[in-house]
Scaffold this motif. Sequence first.
Motif, PDB file in Angstrom:
ATOM      1  N   CYS A   1       0.809  -1.286   0.046  1.00 41.30           N
ATOM      2  CA  CYS A   1       0.106  -0.560   0.318  1.00 41.30           C
ATOM      3  C   CYS A   1       0.790   1.095  -0.394  1.00 41.30           C
ATOM      4  O   CYS A   1       0.265   2.185  -0.660  1.00 41.30           O
ATOM      5  N   LEU A   2       2.206   1.260   0.860  1.00 42.76           N
ATOM      6  CA  LEU A   2       3.041   2.292   0.726  1.00 42.76           C
ATOM      7  C   LEU A   2       3.671   2.894  -0.325  1.00 42.76           C
ATOM      8  O   LEU A   2       3.741   3.533  -1.158  1.00 42.76           O
TER       9      LEU A   2
ATOM     10  N   ASP B   1       4.547   5.809  -5.328  1.00 48.06           N
ATOM     11  CA  ASP B   1       4.755   5.812  -6.681  1.00 48.06           C
ATOM     12  C   ASP B   1       3.197   6.611  -7.637  1.00 48.06           C
ATOM     13  O   ASP B   1       3.211   7.008  -8.509  1.00 48.06           O
ATOM     14  N   ASP B   2       2.162   6.592  -6.943  1.00 49.21           N
ATOM     15  CA  ASP B   2       0.709   7.290  -7.446  1.00 49.21           C
ATOM     16  C   ASP B   2       1.571   8.887  -7.606  1.00 49.21           C
ATOM     17  O   ASP B   2       1.536   9.576  -8.394  1.00 49.21           O
ATOM     18  N   ARG B   3       1.832   9.373  -6.257  1.00 48.37           N
ATOM     19  CA  ARG B   3       2.140  10.394  -5.510  1.00 48.37           C
ATOM     20  C   ARG B   3       3.657  10.800  -6.612  1.00 48.37           C
ATOM     21  O   ARG B   3       3.528  11.852  -6.866  1.00 48.37           O
ATOM     22  N   ARG B   4       4.639   9.972  -6.284  1.00 50.73           N
ATOM     23  CA  ARG B   4       5.915  10.041  -7.899  1.00 50.73           C
ATOM     24  C   ARG B   4       5.111  10.482  -9.631  1.00 50.73           C
ATOM     25  O   ARG B   4       5.263  12.193 -10.058  1.00 50.73           O
ATOM     26  N   GLN B   5       4.078   9.556 -10.442  1.00 51.27           N
ATOM     27  CA  GLN B   5       3.803  10.042 -11.440  1.00 51.27           C
ATOM     28  C   GLN B   5       2.447  11.032 -11.255  1.00 51.27           C
ATOM     29  O   GLN B   5       2.914  12.394 -12.043  1.00 51.27           O
ATOM     30  N   TRP B   6       2.008  11.430 -10.286  1.00 46.65           N
ATOM     31  CA  TRP B   6       1.331  13.265 -10.496  1.00 46.65           C
ATOM     32  C   TRP B   6       2.196  14.009  -9.798  1.00 46.65           C
ATOM     33  O   TRP B   6       1.659  15.106 -10.848  1.00 46.65           O
TER      34      TRP B   6
ATOM     35  N   ASP C   1       2.087  21.093  -3.456  1.00 44.59           N
ATOM     36  CA  ASP C   1       1.584  21.549  -4.605  1.00 44.59           C
ATOM     37  C   ASP C   1       0.513  20.586  -4.453  1.00 44.59           C
ATOM     38  O   ASP C   1      -0.070  20.972  -5.519  1.00 44.59           O
ATOM     39  N   ILE C   2       0.396  19.221  -3.540  1.00 47.80           N
ATOM     40  CA  ILE C   2      -0.931  18.413  -4.095  1.00 47.80           C
ATOM     41  C   ILE C   2      -2.101  18.575  -3.389  1.00 47.80           C
ATOM     42  O   ILE C   2      -2.703  19.735  -4.143  1.00 47.80           O
ATOM     43  N   MET C   3      -1.837  19.730  -2.161  1.00 46.96           N
ATOM     44  CA  MET C   3      -3.248  19.483  -1.357  1.00 46.96           C
ATOM     45  C   MET C   3      -2.851  21.372  -1.468  1.00 46.96           C
ATOM     46  O   MET C   3      -2.354  21.842  -0.684  1.00 46.96           O
ATOM     47  N   PRO C   4      -4.577  21.686  -1.946  1.00 46.85           N
ATOM     48  CA  PRO C   4      -4.895  23.023  -2.043  1.00 46.85           C
ATOM     49  C   PRO C   4      -4.348  23.517  -0.328  1.00 46.85           C
ATOM     50  O   PRO C   4      -4.868  22.768   0.686  1.00 46.85           O
ATOM     51  N   HIS C   5      -4.021  24.404  -0.566  1.00 45.15           N
ATOM     52  CA  HIS C   5      -4.487  25.680   1.105  1.00 45.15           C
ATOM     53  C   HIS C   5      -6.179  26.212   0.876  1.00 45.15           C
ATOM     54  O   HIS C   5      -6.226  26.542   0.711  1.00 45.15           O
ATOM     55  N   ASP C   6      -5.855  25.904   2.791  1.00 43.09           N
ATOM     56  CA  ASP C   6      -7.187  26.317   3.352  1.00 43.09           C
ATOM     57  C   ASP C   6      -7.446  27.917   3.536  1.00 43.09           C
ATOM     58  O   ASP C   6      -8.446  28.336   3.137  1.00 43.09           O
ATOM     59  N   HIS C   7      -6.866  28.475   3.837  1.00 39.94           N
ATOM     60  CA  HIS C   7      -6.525  29.772   3.976  1.00 39.94           C
ATOM     61  C   HIS C   7      -5.142  30.170   3.426  1.00 39.94           C
ATOM     62  O   HIS C   7      -3.865  29.593   3.554  1.00 39.94           O
TER      63      HIS C   7
END
Length: 75
Positions: A39-40, A45-50, A61-67
């Motif tokens: 799983c890890l 691997d998915d994160r590297r692809q992204w 950069d992956i998760m937008p900032h709330d503030h």
Amino acid sequence: MRPPFHTAWAHYDSDLKAACLGMAGDVGRLEKYQALEMCLSRYQDDRRQWQLVSGSSGSDDIMPHDHPTPPPATP
């Protein structure tokens, strides 16, 4: 002559050695660890692809900032 594996355990307490060997020999536990590792690895691997596709360099950069950062104060 004893295999080198046994000499690595020589300085450990016999109770600790027995507990560790018991956990290592538990097939169900090993299957859980293998599933967790898979799983890890897949997540990484998915994160590297992204990152390759999006050109991002990290999790910020992956998760937008709330503030969002407020504009600088004017003097």
